[in-house]
Design a protein around this motif. Structure first.
Motif, PDB file in Angstrom:
ATOM      1  N   LEU A 137      10.469  11.773 -10.149  1.00  0.00           N
ATOM      2  CA  LEU A 137      10.666  10.637 -11.051  1.00  0.00           C
ATOM      3  C   LEU A 137       9.464   9.692 -11.054  1.00  0.00           C
ATOM      4  O   LEU A 137       9.478   8.664 -11.719  1.00  0.00           O
ATOM      5  CB  LEU A 137      11.938   9.866 -10.656  1.00  0.00           C
ATOM      6  CG  LEU A 137      13.229  10.675 -10.735  1.00  0.00           C
ATOM      7  CD1 LEU A 137      14.415   9.848 -10.270  1.00  0.00           C
ATOM      8  CD2 LEU A 137      13.471  11.199 -12.149  1.00  0.00           C
ATOM      9  N   GLY A 138       8.430  10.039 -10.274  1.00  0.00           N
ATOM     10  CA  GLY A 138       7.233   9.208 -10.242  1.00  0.00           C
ATOM     11  C   GLY A 138       7.433   7.862  -9.564  1.00  0.00           C
ATOM     12  O   GLY A 138       6.748   6.898  -9.878  1.00  0.00           O
ATOM     13  N   ARG A 139       8.380   7.803  -8.645  1.00  0.00           N
ATOM     14  CA  ARG A 139       8.654   6.542  -7.923  1.00  0.00           C
ATOM     15  C   ARG A 139       8.014   6.606  -6.550  1.00  0.00           C
ATOM     16  O   ARG A 139       7.974   7.675  -5.937  1.00  0.00           O
ATOM     17  CB  ARG A 139      10.158   6.364  -7.693  1.00  0.00           C
ATOM     18  CG  ARG A 139      10.992   6.307  -8.917  1.00  0.00           C
ATOM     19  CD  ARG A 139      12.416   5.890  -8.588  1.00  0.00           C
ATOM     20  NE  ARG A 139      13.129   6.844  -7.741  1.00  0.00           N
ATOM     21  CZ  ARG A 139      14.428   7.130  -7.877  1.00  0.00           C
ATOM     22  NH1 ARG A 139      15.136   6.558  -8.807  1.00  0.00           N
ATOM     23  NH2 ARG A 139      15.011   7.980  -7.062  1.00  0.00           N
ATOM     24  N   PRO A 140       7.560   5.457  -6.032  1.00  0.00           N
ATOM     25  CA  PRO A 140       7.120   5.455  -4.633  1.00  0.00           C
ATOM     26  C   PRO A 140       8.311   5.730  -3.717  1.00  0.00           C
ATOM     27  O   PRO A 140       9.431   5.340  -4.042  1.00  0.00           O
ATOM     28  CB  PRO A 140       6.563   4.052  -4.413  1.00  0.00           C
ATOM     29  CG  PRO A 140       7.094   3.215  -5.527  1.00  0.00           C
ATOM     30  CD  PRO A 140       7.450   4.139  -6.660  1.00  0.00           C
ATOM     31  N   ASN A 141       8.058   6.422  -2.620  1.00  0.00           N
ATOM     32  CA  ASN A 141       9.132   6.739  -1.681  1.00  0.00           C
ATOM     33  C   ASN A 141       8.948   5.886  -0.438  1.00  0.00           C
ATOM     34  O   ASN A 141       7.884   5.906   0.185  1.00  0.00           O
ATOM     35  CB  ASN A 141       9.096   8.229  -1.330  1.00  0.00           C
ATOM     36  CG  ASN A 141      10.148   8.599  -0.301  1.00  0.00           C
ATOM     37  OD1 ASN A 141       9.856   8.683   0.890  1.00  0.00           O
ATOM     38  ND2 ASN A 141      11.368   8.788  -0.740  1.00  0.00           N
ATOM     39  N   HIS A 146       5.977   4.270   4.353  1.00  0.00           N
ATOM     40  CA  HIS A 146       6.075   3.777   5.721  1.00  0.00           C
ATOM     41  C   HIS A 146       5.253   4.640   6.679  1.00  0.00           C
ATOM     42  O   HIS A 146       4.722   4.154   7.664  1.00  0.00           O
ATOM     43  CB  HIS A 146       7.549   3.736   6.145  1.00  0.00           C
ATOM     44  CG  HIS A 146       7.751   3.335   7.571  1.00  0.00           C
ATOM     45  ND1 HIS A 146       7.544   2.041   8.016  1.00  0.00           N
ATOM     46  CD2 HIS A 146       8.115   4.046   8.666  1.00  0.00           C
ATOM     47  CE1 HIS A 146       7.776   1.988   9.320  1.00  0.00           C
ATOM     48  NE2 HIS A 146       8.127   3.194   9.736  1.00  0.00           N
ATOM     49  N   LEU A 147       5.180   5.934   6.392  1.00  0.00           N
ATOM     50  CA  LEU A 147       4.507   6.876   7.292  1.00  0.00           C
ATOM     51  C   LEU A 147       3.016   7.027   6.998  1.00  0.00           C
ATOM     52  O   LEU A 147       2.309   7.679   7.757  1.00  0.00           O
ATOM     53  CB  LEU A 147       5.184   8.256   7.200  1.00  0.00           C
ATOM     54  CG  LEU A 147       6.585   8.331   7.817  1.00  0.00           C
ATOM     55  CD1 LEU A 147       7.258   9.641   7.431  1.00  0.00           C
ATOM     56  CD2 LEU A 147       6.521   8.204   9.334  1.00  0.00           C
ATOM     57  N   LYS A 148       2.535   6.435   5.917  1.00  0.00           N
ATOM     58  CA  LYS A 148       1.108   6.563   5.585  1.00  0.00           C
ATOM     59  C   LYS A 148       0.261   5.927   6.682  1.00  0.00           C
ATOM     60  O   LYS A 148       0.693   5.007   7.386  1.00  0.00           O
ATOM     61  CB  LYS A 148       0.800   5.895   4.245  1.00  0.00           C
ATOM     62  CG  LYS A 148       1.156   6.797   3.078  1.00  0.00           C
ATOM     63  CD  LYS A 148       0.672   6.232   1.755  1.00  0.00           C
ATOM     64  CE  LYS A 148       0.949   7.248   0.654  1.00  0.00           C
ATOM     65  NZ  LYS A 148       1.129   6.612  -0.638  1.00  0.00           N
ATOM     66  N   VAL A 149      -0.978   6.396   6.783  1.00  0.00           N
ATOM     67  CA  VAL A 149      -1.875   5.881   7.821  1.00  0.00           C
ATOM     68  C   VAL A 149      -2.141   4.391   7.597  1.00  0.00           C
ATOM     69  O   VAL A 149      -2.272   3.939   6.456  1.00  0.00           O
ATOM     70  CB  VAL A 149      -3.198   6.690   7.856  1.00  0.00           C
ATOM     71  CG1 VAL A 149      -4.023   6.485   6.589  1.00  0.00           C
ATOM     72  CG2 VAL A 149      -3.999   6.378   9.109  1.00  0.00           C
ATOM     73  N   ARG A 150      -2.185   3.640   8.683  1.00  0.00           N
ATOM     74  CA  ARG A 150      -2.553   2.215   8.617  1.00  0.00           C
ATOM     75  C   ARG A 150      -4.048   2.090   8.776  1.00  0.00           C
ATOM     76  O   ARG A 150      -4.623   2.634   9.705  1.00  0.00           O
ATOM     77  CB  ARG A 150      -1.854   1.439   9.741  1.00  0.00           C
ATOM     78  CG  ARG A 150      -0.414   1.099   9.469  1.00  0.00           C
ATOM     79  CD  ARG A 150       0.151   0.233  10.581  1.00  0.00           C
ATOM     80  NE  ARG A 150      -0.718  -0.880  10.922  1.00  0.00           N
ATOM     81  CZ  ARG A 150      -0.817  -1.429  12.143  1.00  0.00           C
ATOM     82  NH1 ARG A 150      -0.134  -0.928  13.146  1.00  0.00           N
ATOM     83  NH2 ARG A 150      -1.610  -2.458  12.362  1.00  0.00           N
ATOM     84  N   LEU A 151      -4.688   1.346   7.884  1.00  0.00           N
ATOM     85  CA  LEU A 151      -6.140   1.180   7.946  1.00  0.00           C
ATOM     86  C   LEU A 151      -6.560  -0.129   8.598  1.00  0.00           C
ATOM     87  O   LEU A 151      -7.679  -0.285   9.037  1.00  0.00           O
ATOM     88  CB  LEU A 151      -6.758   1.315   6.563  1.00  0.00           C
ATOM     89  CG  LEU A 151      -6.582   2.704   5.928  1.00  0.00           C
ATOM     90  CD1 LEU A 151      -7.168   2.740   4.535  1.00  0.00           C
ATOM     91  CD2 LEU A 151      -7.219   3.783   6.794  1.00  0.00           C
TER      92      LEU A 151
END
Length: 152
Positions: A137-141, A146-151
């Motif tokens: 649906l092209g929505r952010p999950n 939450h699990l993406k790398v923190r920069l």
């Protein structure tokens, strides 16, 4: 020899919350590749499913695999048989990252190098189904974000 129900190469069909269906393929357990294929009627055409691009590959709680319908089996194609690369990030010091794969390779990495990789995590059934539907649906999950790398 492992559970025959969890045989690498098995195609899975997931019923999603909106009544549509998503499709996955069991890699080296507990990893599953999920296809960019969504149907309103259950599809059992393995040629059609396997011709679609893969959206993501993640580790899934093996209990979830028992809930999804197995629709067939084929030996994995070369591109799906490659080692799966993931990262870990130190909770206390986010600059400390490790990139590793299912073949046993690992190395220290900068957080920037982890962008686009999956964080090592085991996904539950409902989280997987939600992420798949959000992707369609092209929505952010929320869980994926939450699990993406923190920069920083």
């Amino acid at each position: 020899m492992g559970n025959p129900k969890h045989k690498t190469g098995t195609f899975l069909r997931l019923a999603l919350a909106d009544g549509s269906f998503g499709y996955g393929r069991l890699l080296e357990p507990p990893h599953v590749a999920f296809y960019n294929h969504r149907t309103t009627e259950p599809d059992s055409d393995l040629d059609r499913v396997s011709s679609k691009p893969v959206l993501f590959k993640i580790a899934v709680n093996l209990m979830a695999l028992n809930e999804w319908e197995r629709i067939g089996w084929r030996a994995l194609e070369e591109h799906l048989a490659q080692p799966i690369v993931q990262f870990r990030q130190d909770v206390g010091d986010f600059r400390r990252c490790t990139i590793f794969d299912t073949a046993g390779n690992k190395r220290t990495a900068e957080p920037q190098e982890c962008m686009g990789l999956e964080r090592a995590a085991v996904w539950e059934q409902d989280s997987v189904e939600e992420r798949l539907l959000d992707a369609f649906l092209g929505r952010p999950n929320a869980a994926e974000e939450h699990l993406k790398v923190r920069l920083q």
